[in-house]
Design a protein around this motif. Structure first.
Motif, short mmCIF file in Angstrom:
data_model
loop_
_atom_site.label_atom_id
_atom_site.label_comp_id
_atom_site.label_asym_id
_atom_site.label_seq_id
_atom_site.Cartn_x
_atom_site.Cartn_y
_atom_site.Cartn_z
N ILE A 155 0.85 -1.19 0.00
CA ILE A 155 0.00 0.00 0.00
C ILE A 155 0.88 1.24 0.00
O ILE A 155 2.06 1.18 0.35
CB ILE A 155 -0.97 0.05 1.20
N ASP A 156 0.30 2.36 -0.40
CA ASP A 156 0.97 3.66 -0.30
C ASP A 156 0.50 4.34 0.97
O ASP A 156 -0.70 4.34 1.27
CB ASP A 156 0.61 4.56 -1.49
N THR A 157 1.44 4.90 1.72
CA THR A 157 1.08 5.69 2.89
C THR A 157 1.66 7.09 2.72
O THR A 157 2.66 7.28 2.03
CB THR A 157 1.65 5.07 4.19
N ARG A 158 0.99 8.05 3.31
CA ARG A 158 1.49 9.43 3.22
C ARG A 158 2.79 9.60 4.00
O ARG A 158 3.68 10.31 3.57
CB ARG A 158 0.45 10.40 3.76
N LEU A 159 2.89 8.96 5.13
CA LEU A 159 4.03 9.16 6.01
C LEU A 159 5.26 8.33 5.63
O LEU A 159 6.38 8.81 5.67
CB LEU A 159 3.61 8.83 7.46
N HIS A 160 5.06 7.07 5.22
CA HIS A 160 6.18 6.15 5.01
C HIS A 160 6.34 5.68 3.57
O HIS A 160 7.20 4.84 3.31
CB HIS A 160 6.04 4.93 5.92
#
Length: 134
Positions: free
Chosen positions: A91-96
């Protein structure tokens, strides 16, 4: 024993165990899961720190590209549609940025925490990739 029960036993084994990069981090743990589930040794690129892992990811063009190679070794095909319990996903995360984990029920992605244990993330609306556990 069902796949869900085997997955629960696998996750429980690592609860509270500190992360060792290249051995049980957010990519190594799903690779180990596949190794145990399929009986095949699933090899990762060699790394022993977050920085080394990120350098490999950057060189290969993203975590999904790294996992395309890992999935091919394991005999896993990309799954289109809802993941099943025990699948591995990115998945894509904003933070990592991109992170990987093992899918649970209800579009939950179980990810390895840096301080040991697991974090249920979701329900995930959009997966970058899902690889069906063979």
């Amino acid at each position: 024993m069902s796949r869900a029960a085997r997955l629960q036993a696998f996750l429980t084994r690592f609860e509270g165990v500190p992360v060792v990069w290249g051995e049980n981090d957010c990519s190594a743990a799903p690779a180990l899961w596949w190794s145990e589930e399929t009986g095949k040794k699933v090899e990762l690129p060699t790394y022993s720190s977050r920085d080394e892992a990120h350098a490999i990811i950057k060189r290969m063009g993203g975590l999904d590209a790294v996992w395309d190679d890992i999935a091919a070794q394991a005999g896993a095909m990309e799954r289109y549609g809802d993941p099943e319990v025990g699948d591995v996903a990115i998945i894509d995360t904003r933070l990592h940025g991109q992170i990987g984990g093992i899918c649970g029920a209800g579009r939950i992605l179980t990810i390895r925490k840096d301080n040991g244990g697991w974090h249920p993330f979701g329900p995930v609306r959009q997966f970058v990739k899902v690889y069906a556990t063979p």
